[in-house]
Design a protein around this motif. Structure first.
Motif, PDB file in Angstrom:
ATOM      1  N   SER A  54       0.898  -1.063  -0.076  1.00 48.58           N
ATOM      2  CA  SER A  54      -0.124   0.063  -0.154  1.00 48.58           C
ATOM      3  C   SER A  54       0.838   1.173  -0.213  1.00 48.58           C
ATOM      4  O   SER A  54       0.454   2.391  -0.681  1.00 48.58           O
ATOM      5  CB  SER A  54      -0.943  -0.184   1.271  1.00 48.58           C
ATOM      6  N   SER A  55       2.058   1.108   0.822  1.00 43.40           N
ATOM      7  CA  SER A  55       3.171   2.185   0.643  1.00 43.40           C
ATOM      8  C   SER A  55       3.493   2.642  -0.634  1.00 43.40           C
ATOM      9  O   SER A  55       3.494   3.855  -1.006  1.00 43.40           O
ATOM     10  CB  SER A  55       4.074   2.163   1.542  1.00 43.40           C
ATOM     11  N   HIS A  56       3.766   1.458  -1.570  1.00 43.29           N
ATOM     12  CA  HIS A  56       4.265   1.779  -2.672  1.00 43.29           C
ATOM     13  C   HIS A  56       3.333   2.430  -3.561  1.00 43.29           C
ATOM     14  O   HIS A  56       3.644   3.042  -4.589  1.00 43.29           O
ATOM     15  CB  HIS A  56       4.874   0.145  -3.071  1.00 43.29           C
ATOM     16  N   ILE A  57       2.045   1.975  -3.532  1.00 48.93           N
ATOM     17  CA  ILE A  57       0.883   2.314  -4.408  1.00 48.93           C
ATOM     18  C   ILE A  57       0.731   3.682  -4.147  1.00 48.93           C
ATOM     19  O   ILE A  57       0.595   4.683  -4.941  1.00 48.93           O
ATOM     20  CB  ILE A  57      -0.242   1.616  -4.280  1.00 48.93           C
ATOM     21  N   ILE A  94       1.475   9.807  -5.530  1.00 52.11           N
ATOM     22  CA  ILE A  94       2.067  10.910  -5.335  1.00 52.11           C
ATOM     23  C   ILE A  94       2.866  11.500  -6.361  1.00 52.11           C
ATOM     24  O   ILE A  94       2.855  12.509  -6.851  1.00 52.11           O
ATOM     25  CB  ILE A  94       2.822  11.045  -4.015  1.00 52.11           C
ATOM     26  N   VAL A  95       3.767  10.403  -6.710  1.00 47.49           N
ATOM     27  CA  VAL A  95       4.707  10.625  -7.882  1.00 47.49           C
ATOM     28  C   VAL A  95       4.244  11.347  -9.260  1.00 47.49           C
ATOM     29  O   VAL A  95       4.463  12.144  -9.684  1.00 47.49           O
ATOM     30  CB  VAL A  95       5.691   9.636  -8.320  1.00 47.49           C
ATOM     31  N   THR A  96       2.735  10.615  -9.612  1.00 45.53           N
ATOM     32  CA  THR A  96       1.937  10.845 -10.494  1.00 45.53           C
ATOM     33  C   THR A  96       1.363  12.380 -10.568  1.00 45.53           C
ATOM     34  O   THR A  96       1.480  13.062 -11.579  1.00 45.53           O
ATOM     35  CB  THR A  96       0.957   9.739 -11.023  1.00 45.53           C
ATOM     36  N   GLU A  97       0.996  12.603  -9.317  1.00 46.59           N
ATOM     37  CA  GLU A  97       0.412  13.907  -9.278  1.00 46.59           C
ATOM     38  C   GLU A  97       1.364  14.859  -9.005  1.00 46.59           C
ATOM     39  O   GLU A  97       1.146  15.974  -9.840  1.00 46.59           O
ATOM     40  CB  GLU A  97      -0.220  13.880  -7.962  1.00 46.59           C
ATOM     41  N   VAL A  98       2.555  14.818  -8.763  1.00 49.29           N
ATOM     42  CA  VAL A  98       3.648  15.817  -8.856  1.00 49.29           C
ATOM     43  C   VAL A  98       3.978  16.060 -10.258  1.00 49.29           C
ATOM     44  O   VAL A  98       4.107  17.111 -10.920  1.00 49.29           O
ATOM     45  CB  VAL A  98       4.806  15.188  -8.236  1.00 49.29           C
ATOM     46  N   ILE A  99       3.926  15.020 -11.135  1.00 52.47           N
ATOM     47  CA  ILE A  99       4.283  14.945 -12.533  1.00 52.47           C
ATOM     48  C   ILE A  99       3.284  15.872 -13.261  1.00 52.47           C
ATOM     49  O   ILE A  99       3.683  16.681 -14.141  1.00 52.47           O
ATOM     50  CB  ILE A  99       4.464  13.701 -13.089  1.00 52.47           C
TER      51      ILE A  99
END
Ligand SMILES: [Cu+2]
Length: 294
Positions: free
Chosen positions: A68-71, A76-81
């Motif tokens: 779940s942490s990885h997901i 978060i990474v996708t949203e920052v991009i």
């Protein structure tokens, strides 16, 4: 246009920067679809996997492992991009630099209509003053400013294709929003404040102008039309459109300034009532107020 945008009924693009916005919209919707489906499948799985029949007693330790942490980090990474890679650069192209416009328009919002002011052949806007606003002079053009005499005030927006357009937006009463959906741009219209927006219309045709801020009972009817035409038609329209000096109120002003047009070109209007106004009061308006400019 992307599959999802088409499916969602996004109207066709009509401005040069519009496809960039549609591109981002398409990516965001795919991401949302992926997230929605993912969470939906997970909930269905959890409902079945941990059903009461097989697990009469709750587990107080809960889930172990890092999945779940990885997901969450992935989301978060996708949203920052999305934010830094697409949204911010796109926003910057609209607000960082305003190029020298080919066409300038002032937009005035009020419950529940739009008025658009064009500077006319002299390319200078007449001064406006909210104390001069009336049904005969809806945006309060100062009759003592000669720059205002050839100004055009119309309830619909006319723009030439392929030209840089800058619109200065303000409001007469409450907060509105000039939303040009087909141009993929909108700007808040705040009373007492002028906010600018710029874009280049890229497709000839008519589209709807709507108010993008809930502004009162008839907000849903606060609509107008945007006509994008070729440069020649635009020039023809600007030449033929009624000018401030052609309106009964403006004609009075032109006469006072000694710039009255020939009587034959004046619209037939009853003489304004000669009621002496107290000092400091707004200028008297012609009665009845049968202005050509609404
Ligand atoms: Cu409104």
């Amino acid at each position: 246009m992307g599959i999802l945008n088409k499916l969602l009924g996004i109207p066709p693009v009509g401005s040069e920067h519009g496809h960039l916005l549609d591109h981002m919209l398409e990516i965001v919707h795919w991401f949302m679809l992926f997230l929605g489906l993912g969470w939906g499948i997970f909930i269905a799985y959890a409902l079945f996997r941990f059903r009461r029949k097989n697990h009469p007693k709750a587990s107080y330790s809960g889930v172990t492992g890092n999945a779940s942490s990885h997901i969450e980090i992935g989301v978060i990474v996708t949203e920052v991009i999305l934010l830094l890679g697409f949204a911010f650069p796109l926003w910057a192209t609209r607000v960082d630099e305003f190029p020298d416009p080919d066409v300038r328009v002032n937009a005035f919002a009020e419950q529940f209509k739009w008025s658009f002011q064009y500077p006319g052949a002299d390319e200078k806007f007449g001064m406006t003053n909210r104390f001069l606003m009336s049904s005969a002079n809806p945006i309060g053009i100062d009759p003592e400013d000669p720059n205002g005499l050839d100004d055009i005030v119309v309830p619909e927006l006319f723009l030439p294709k392929g030209k840089k357009v800058e619109i200065a937006v303000t409001a007469k009463d409450v907060i509105h929003n000039l939303a040009l959906v087909r141009m993929r741009i909108a700007q808040d219209a705040d009373p007492g404040k002028v906010s600018r927006m710029w874009f280049v219309p890229s497709a000839i045709g008519d589209s709807e102008i709507i108010c993008g801020q809930l502004c009162g009972a008839a907000h849903g009817n606060m609509k107008s039309l945007l006509h994008v035409v070729d440069q020649k038609s635009f020039e023809g329209w600007a030449k033929d459109a009624p000018k401030f000096k052609d309106s009964p109120f403006g004609a009075e002003a032109a006469k006072k300034l000694g710039l009255a047009p020939a009587a034959a070109t004046l619209p037939v209007a009853p003489a304004p009532a000669e009621t002496p106004a107290p000092a400091g009061a707004p200028a008297a308006t012609p009665a009845p107020a049968e202005a050509e400019v609404k």
